[in-house]
Design an enzyme around this catalytic site. Structure first.
Site, PDB file in Angstrom:
ATOM      1  N   HIS A 117       0.807  -1.218   0.000  1.00 29.86           N
ATOM      2  CA  HIS A 117       0.000   0.000   0.000  1.00 29.86           C
ATOM      3  C   HIS A 117       0.846   1.278   0.000  1.00 29.86           C
ATOM      4  O   HIS A 117       0.313   2.369  -0.191  1.00 29.86           O
ATOM      5  CB  HIS A 117      -0.934   0.014   1.218  1.00 29.86           C
ATOM      6  N   TYR A 143     -18.419  47.938  -2.252  1.00 32.01           N
ATOM      7  CA  TYR A 143     -18.685  46.781  -1.406  1.00 32.01           C
ATOM      8  C   TYR A 143     -17.422  46.219  -0.743  1.00 32.01           C
ATOM      9  O   TYR A 143     -17.465  45.710   0.375  1.00 32.01           O
ATOM     10  CB  TYR A 143     -19.341  45.659  -2.222  1.00 32.01           C
TER      11      TYR A 143
END
Length: 499
Positions: free
Chosen positions: A81, A276
């Protein structure tokens, strides 16, 4: 500090990962570990068929493994793995993986020997950090490939970072007097079946994101002064009227930052309303703080979770194959973090544009010392825009993707490790955007007159000017951005709120 498997916090993790605080296993956790291990040994001796202890893995779960082969089974598991690829995780992430894996095993549901946890903590305390490739995990069945590279180091295989170098693990273990271990029944599976790569990367990313949130407020306060921003927008009544606690808190901190400033204005002094990117600082940053709070909550749950499979209960009478290794909760959190931090960069870049664009302010065009002959900060805004655009691509949610694996036995996965890695990259991009805003905001307030600044923003500017000098002529600004970003990462933001 003692690991209990139950109450590890992000603040404690920070001290262990970055300040190298030593870690031991609590007596209560040790007692649970010993009982859990005894249960595994009984399963093996009685030849019970239990997944991962006396069977193969994944699609091979129906293959019985003889008692004499259980050790080889575990060794084969981590060997096969350990197939990660790509550049290795940073040492801080590798260190976090050691800590989190030890804490998960300390819960006493995994059936490992005390020696396994002791070895993990020995690596951590000796600052021996496994070399773990970043790519190759699906985020279920846990972070199999990354954690296999970590597990190999316990056996004296693989590579580690040690004392500034990258060497074979066997050499580092020998230098520190740490004996390699031979994995026994279930131990290989218990080490790799978990979410510790996702979570470790998430912890390191979160700690930086939290700091980004604080520093973005400091820098935006200086931008407010450079653009004669309207202070009324931070009036507490406005934010109480909406009710979000995070928005209210940001507005309060902005008022603290700008207290005593003679550069901010009131409604109608110069203009009636700001754009904004100035007027909505509490709303946007407050929303990002909501995201950061959510991520903190999920990480602290996962840091103290049993995430391997199977889990052992009732002193071995009950062994259940479940799916706690599935990284979906952290995958969602990391994708959410990507969006929250991306917006901090996005609104910062819009403020940079307002600082450099002569059509949007009365400052020198592009903050240039000699407009036309010199370009000033023109291309710094390009750089910020590029980083923000890259963030938009990276912010695409990894957690909505899935590719089946293990012959379709593992048919839904989280891709959470990809989400965590991309979150970290977005954070690095955002540091650079904030550095550019810091540099341009400093230039703007110097044009206005720093003697008119608020005491707190002035102090911040004075500290920053020790890192990045004023722009008196064109120069290679890449070095300035890099230096400023590095300084921001290491600066103690708690000091910023002091007068």
């Amino acid at each position: 500090m003692m690991l209990t498997g139950k109450d590890l916090t992000l603040n404690q993790s920070k001290k262990i990962i970055f300040n190298k605080e030593e870690v031991t296993l609590s007596p209560d956790a040790l007692e649970r570990v010993l009982k859990s291990r005894k249960a595994v040994e009984n399963i093996v001796s009685k030849k019970r068929i239990v997944y991962g202890i006396t069977t193969g893995f994944g699609k091979f779960s129906d293959v019985y493994i003889n008692t004499e082969d259980v050790k080889e089974l575990q060794h084969n598991l981590i060997q096969s793995h350990a197939c990660g690829v790509g550049p290795p995780f940073f040492e801080s992430v590798s260190r976090a993986m050691l800590l989190l894996r030890a804490n998960a095993l300390a819960k006493g549901f995994s059936g490992v020997r005390q020696e396994v946890i002791s070895s993990l903590l020995a690596l951590l305390n000796a600052e021996i950090h496994p070399v773990i490739p970043q790519q190759g995990s699906l985020g279920a069945s846990g972070d199999l490939a990354p954690l296999s590279h970590l597990a190999l180091v316990l056996t004296g295989e693989g590579e580690v970072f040690y004392k500034g170098g990258r060497i074979k693990s066997s050499i580092a273990l020998k230098k520190e007097g740490i004996a390699p271990i031979e994995l026994e029944a279930k131990e290989g599976l218990a080490l790799i079946n978990g979410t510790q790569a996702i979570t470790a990367m998430g912890v390191v990313a979160y700690l930086e994101a939290e700091k980004i949130g604080r520093l973005s407020e400091a820098i935006s306060a200086m931008t407010m002064e450079a653009l004669n921003g309207i202070i009324d927008t931070f009036d507490e009544r406005v934010h109480l009227a909406r009710g979000y606690p995070e928005q209210i808190a940001v507005a309060k901190r902005m008022r603290i930052w700008l207290e005593g400033s003679h550069l901010t204005t009131r409604q109608g002094d110069i203009r009636v309303q700001d754009a904004y990117s100035l007027r909505c600082i509490p709303q946007v940053l407050g929303a990002s703080w909501q995201v950061i709070g959510y991520v903190k909550e999920k990480l602290e749950i996962e840091m103290n979770a049993a995430t391997d499979n199977p889990l052992i209960f009732d002193e071995g009478e009950t062994v259940i194959s479940g799916g706690n290794f599935h990284g979906q909760p952290v995958a969602f959190a990391m994708d959410f973090l990507k969006m929250g931090v991306s917006e901090i960069a996005s609104i910062s870049e819009r403020r940079i544009e307002r600082l450099v664009n002569p059509q949007l302010n009365d400052l020198p065009p592009f903050l240039s010392a000699r407009p036309g002959l010199e370009s000033g900060a023109m291309i710094m805004q390009y750089c910020a825009a590029s980083l923000v655009s890259e963030n938009k691509t990276l912010a695409h949610p990894a957690s909505v993707d899935s590719i089946p694996s293990s012959a379709n036995q593992e048919d839904h996965v989280s891709m959470g490790t990809i989400a965590a890695r991309h979150a970290y990259q977005i954070i690095q991009n955002t540091w650079n955007v904030l550095a550019i805003e810091c540099i341009t905001a400093m230039q703007g307030v110097e044009y206005r007159g720093i003697e008119k600044m608020a005491p707190r923003t002035l102090r911040f500017l004075e500290k920053a000017r020790e890192i990045v000098p004023s722009i008196t002529k064109d120069r290679m600004f890449s070095s300035d951005i890099e230096a400023c970003a590095s300084w921001l990462k290491t600066y103690d933001f708690a000091e910023l709120m002091e007068v």
